[in-house]
Design a protein around this motif. Structure first.
Motif, PDB file in Angstrom:
ATOM      1  N   ILE A  53       0.301  10.570   7.713  1.00  0.00           N
ATOM      2  CA  ILE A  53      -0.784  11.377   7.078  1.00  0.00           C
ATOM      3  C   ILE A  53      -0.249  12.154   6.287  1.00  0.00           C
ATOM      4  O   ILE A  53       0.341  13.213   6.965  1.00  0.00           O
ATOM      5  CB  ILE A  53      -1.935  11.450   8.012  1.00  0.00           C
ATOM      6  CG1 ILE A  53      -2.587  10.374   8.698  1.00  0.00           C
ATOM      7  CG2 ILE A  53      -3.039  12.091   7.158  1.00  0.00           C
ATOM      8  CD1 ILE A  53      -3.421  10.608   9.814  1.00  0.00           C
ATOM      9  N   GLY A  54      -0.691  12.429   4.957  1.00  0.00           N
ATOM     10  CA  GLY A  54      -0.200  13.450   4.274  1.00  0.00           C
ATOM     11  C   GLY A  54      -0.247  13.142   2.753  1.00  0.00           C
ATOM     12  O   GLY A  54      -0.553  12.290   2.465  1.00  0.00           O
ATOM     13  N   ASP A  55       0.366  14.126   2.053  1.00  0.00           N
ATOM     14  CA  ASP A  55       0.547  13.766   0.546  1.00  0.00           C
ATOM     15  C   ASP A  55       1.185  12.688   0.176  1.00  0.00           C
ATOM     16  O   ASP A  55       0.667  11.860  -0.759  1.00  0.00           O
ATOM     17  CB  ASP A  55       1.180  14.963  -0.289  1.00  0.00           C
ATOM     18  CG  ASP A  55       0.449  16.254  -0.296  1.00  0.00           C
ATOM     19  OD1 ASP A  55      -0.900  15.979   0.101  1.00  0.00           O
ATOM     20  OD2 ASP A  55       0.786  17.015  -1.244  1.00  0.00           O
ATOM     21  N   VAL A  56       2.100  12.084   0.778  1.00  0.00           N
ATOM     22  CA  VAL A  56       2.851  10.794   0.588  1.00  0.00           C
ATOM     23  C   VAL A  56       2.907  10.184   2.078  1.00  0.00           C
ATOM     24  O   VAL A  56       3.960  10.337   2.662  1.00  0.00           O
ATOM     25  CB  VAL A  56       4.294  11.118  -0.022  1.00  0.00           C
ATOM     26  CG1 VAL A  56       4.715   9.612  -0.290  1.00  0.00           C
ATOM     27  CG2 VAL A  56       4.137  11.894  -1.218  1.00  0.00           C
ATOM     28  N   PRO A  57       2.058   9.527   2.460  1.00  0.00           N
ATOM     29  CA  PRO A  57       2.202   8.709   3.974  1.00  0.00           C
ATOM     30  C   PRO A  57       3.452   7.850   4.093  1.00  0.00           C
ATOM     31  O   PRO A  57       3.870   7.219   3.171  1.00  0.00           O
ATOM     32  CB  PRO A  57       0.969   8.065   4.010  1.00  0.00           C
ATOM     33  CG  PRO A  57      -0.014   8.283   2.428  1.00  0.00           C
ATOM     34  CD  PRO A  57       0.834   8.882   1.730  1.00  0.00           C
ATOM     35  N   GLY A  58       3.690   7.860   5.370  1.00  0.00           N
ATOM     36  CA  GLY A  58       4.861   6.945   5.631  1.00  0.00           C
ATOM     37  C   GLY A  58       6.082   7.376   5.184  1.00  0.00           C
ATOM     38  O   GLY A  58       7.097   6.478   5.154  1.00  0.00           O
ATOM     39  N   VAL A  59       6.501   8.701   5.145  1.00  0.00           N
ATOM     40  CA  VAL A  59       7.771   9.340   4.819  1.00  0.00           C
ATOM     41  C   VAL A  59       8.251  10.060   5.954  1.00  0.00           C
ATOM     42  O   VAL A  59       7.920  11.118   6.691  1.00  0.00           O
ATOM     43  CB  VAL A  59       7.622  10.082   3.334  1.00  0.00           C
ATOM     44  CG1 VAL A  59       8.910  10.938   3.187  1.00  0.00           C
ATOM     45  CG2 VAL A  59       7.081   9.259   2.376  1.00  0.00           C
ATOM     46  N   THR A  60       9.619   9.630   6.242  1.00  0.00           N
ATOM     47  CA  THR A  60      10.231  10.669   7.101  1.00  0.00           C
ATOM     48  C   THR A  60      11.740  10.875   6.282  1.00  0.00           C
ATOM     49  O   THR A  60      12.497  10.078   6.273  1.00  0.00           O
ATOM     50  CB  THR A  60      10.766  10.198   8.579  1.00  0.00           C
ATOM     51  OG1 THR A  60      11.362   8.830   8.489  1.00  0.00           O
ATOM     52  CG2 THR A  60       9.571  10.000   9.332  1.00  0.00           C
TER      53      THR A  60
ATOM     54  N   SER B  12       0.564  -1.236   0.096  1.00  0.00           N
ATOM     55  CA  SER B  12       0.098  -0.212  -0.024  1.00  0.00           C
ATOM     56  C   SER B  12       0.944   1.343  -0.049  1.00  0.00           C
ATOM     57  O   SER B  12       0.280   2.329  -0.303  1.00  0.00           O
ATOM     58  CB  SER B  12      -0.820  -0.001   1.010  1.00  0.00           C
ATOM     59  OG  SER B  12      -0.160   0.157   2.353  1.00  0.00           O
ATOM     60  N   LEU B  13       1.998   1.086   0.399  1.00  0.00           N
ATOM     61  CA  LEU B  13       2.970   2.543   0.465  1.00  0.00           C
ATOM     62  C   LEU B  13       4.347   2.109   0.583  1.00  0.00           C
ATOM     63  O   LEU B  13       4.898   1.103   0.636  1.00  0.00           O
ATOM     64  CB  LEU B  13       2.290   3.517   1.589  1.00  0.00           C
ATOM     65  CG  LEU B  13       2.499   2.942   2.931  1.00  0.00           C
ATOM     66  CD1 LEU B  13       4.021   2.705   3.609  1.00  0.00           C
ATOM     67  CD2 LEU B  13       1.664   3.876   3.705  1.00  0.00           C
TER      68      LEU B  13
END
Lengths: 311, 311
Positions: free
Chosen positions: A261-268, A224-225
């Motif tokens: 949560i955001g434009d591209v979830p799961g990103v640091t 999913s991501l």
């Protein structure tokens, strides 16, 4: 025991995210992936701002303590140059180093050309006038930073081309910032691991007595991501194409709602780092979910103890 | 009328193919894609030989007239160096130029690494001792040649990286043959045309009073095979990143049985050219169907008249 170590390395700032689109003085879809520098005694962030067309530019935010009271330029500080073919779809993801031998800040960034993303370079002394030196290598390439000093008389560059679908971190050398060679894979992806599918440089490499400290992102693609987490490597001081150690575990990853949560979830996505030489505090600035700017701090001694334990 | 012109430019040698695997002094699967030079008054071909493992090396064939009585080295002239990671899967497709300012022959070739094909460089004075300078750029890259002289104080390189699946011809510059920059697309593919899917340099560029003459291959991928044909471009003499003209039509393509039947059917892959300055005869050496070496000749005046008619 490593789990305990890992949890303790980076500490999220309590008032995260520190910069959000709604803070912006003009309409912005997202503010993220900042380059960072100390300039005139303040922390300066060169923030990637995505406008409502979907194209990015840079705007500066300044703070005395690097945490609060951010002063944001009232309009874009640096926009893509419409006359430069490479920047037609925007400029993104700055990394800033002070180049001692040029007495200038070097900003590597992604210029988004129709042929794909490329890494470009500009120099500045005052963060008002920017001297564009153009693309360094052909597309597809991203996540680049110079080293803050020359090694063996050569400028050194970390970057992340995509070659035959593979996204490893590479290192290259130049006598003049224009012609590049000695291209070598530096940090490869690790199939099966948390950094299986893509890796890329985070903030610029930091010189320590033990070696060059490199924080990088690793990506695992799931159903999913794509999850962007951070790992650490230590490079040999005088032969930085040699890895002294690389963390097996990731040391920071998406957990809080503004990261999930955001434009591209799961990103640091860490891109800026500032070191307080008095306190030994690392301040790591990162894009959260391609939507906001967040801050995590670390203690230099703890960080070095961790990476040295990986040797 | 253009049809008539085109048919008359290159003439197949009557005894094609000139070199076949069965001519070889040792077991070989295929002999093809030769680099060409005049050395000690003879035509020297540095032939790609594919062995029965599927890996390629180079062997020299010499002829006084460039057409008959080929003397083939009794064993491989230059094998991949097992200690060089980039050559693990072989060395392929040499292009040879005489570099006047170094007083050496420069041989660009494909070193087939596990990370993909790369372009590598070696120098030689005698075609016995070869000085390897290593890869010039990261993979995936092929079909490279230096220009025979520096332009604006820089070495110039034509090459064909594959970037995001696109295979255009690029041009790059270097002050020292080691560090490369100013990467630019030189000859792009033309969607829909005979050179729609891939283009790549043929033999090294040839200096003429009108500009640098470049013979390139263009590929159309069809349902059953990829057809490799030849086109021509003329580059500005002092700014060779500028195309003065490019043939709309292909000028040579697979027709004879040795071009249509073989390990890779439908391929005419030109890689070596020799110019007889007395007669104005161009001798173009090409790989036929990735199986044999063939020869086509052209008259310099006719060739130039054709390409100038494309301006």
């Amino acid at each position: 025991m490593q789990e305990v170590r890992r949890r303790n390395i980076f500490h999220r700032y309590s008032n995260n995210p520190i910069l959000k689109p709604e803070d912006w003085p003009y309409p912005a879809n997202a503010v993220f992936n900042p380059g960072a520098a100390i300039y005139e005694g303040e922390t300066l962030l060169l923030v990637r701002v995505e406008d409502l067309r979907g194209f990015s530019h840079f705007t500066i935010a300044r703070s005395k303590d690097g945490k609060t009271n951010w002063q944001i330029d009232p309009k874009p500080t640096l926009e893509p140059d419409k006359n430069i073919r490479e920047e037609i779809w925007g400029i993104e993801d700055a990394r800033i180093v002070w180049l001692e031998n040029l007495k200038k800040y070097a900003i590597t960034y992604v210029s988004h050309s129709m042929g794909g993303p490329q890494i470009s370079l500009m120099l500045t002394e005052d963060f008002k006038n920017f001297d564009r030196l153009g693309p360094l290598l052909p597309p597809e390439d991203k996540d680049a930073s110079l080293f803050p000093r020359c090694i063996g008389g050569l400028f050194m560059l970390i970057h992340r081309p995509i070659i035959r679908g593979e996204a490893h971190i590479w290192i290259s050398c130049s006598p003049n910032l224009k012609h590049w060679g000695d291209h070598r894979i530096l940090i490869p992806v690790r199939p099966g691991w948390w950094d299986a599918h893509r890796v890329g440089l985070g903030p610029p490499p930091i010189e320590t007595p033990e070696g060059w400290l490199v924080i990088y992102h690793g990506v695992r693609v799931t159903a999913s991501l794509s999850t962007y987490r951070l790992g650490i490597a230590l490079l040999d001081l005088e032969e930085p194409w040699k890895i002294k150690c690389r963390s097996q575990e990731w040391v920071f990853g998406p957990k809080e709602s503004y990261e999930r949560i955001g434009d591209v979830p799961g990103v640091t996505f860490a891109s800026g780092i500032v070191v307080d030489k008095d306190t030994g505090e690392f301040r790591l600035y990162y894009g959260a979910a391609d939507s906001a700017v967040a801050l995590a701090t670390a203690d230099m001694d703890e960080l070095m103890a961790y990476i040295m334990s990986c040797i």
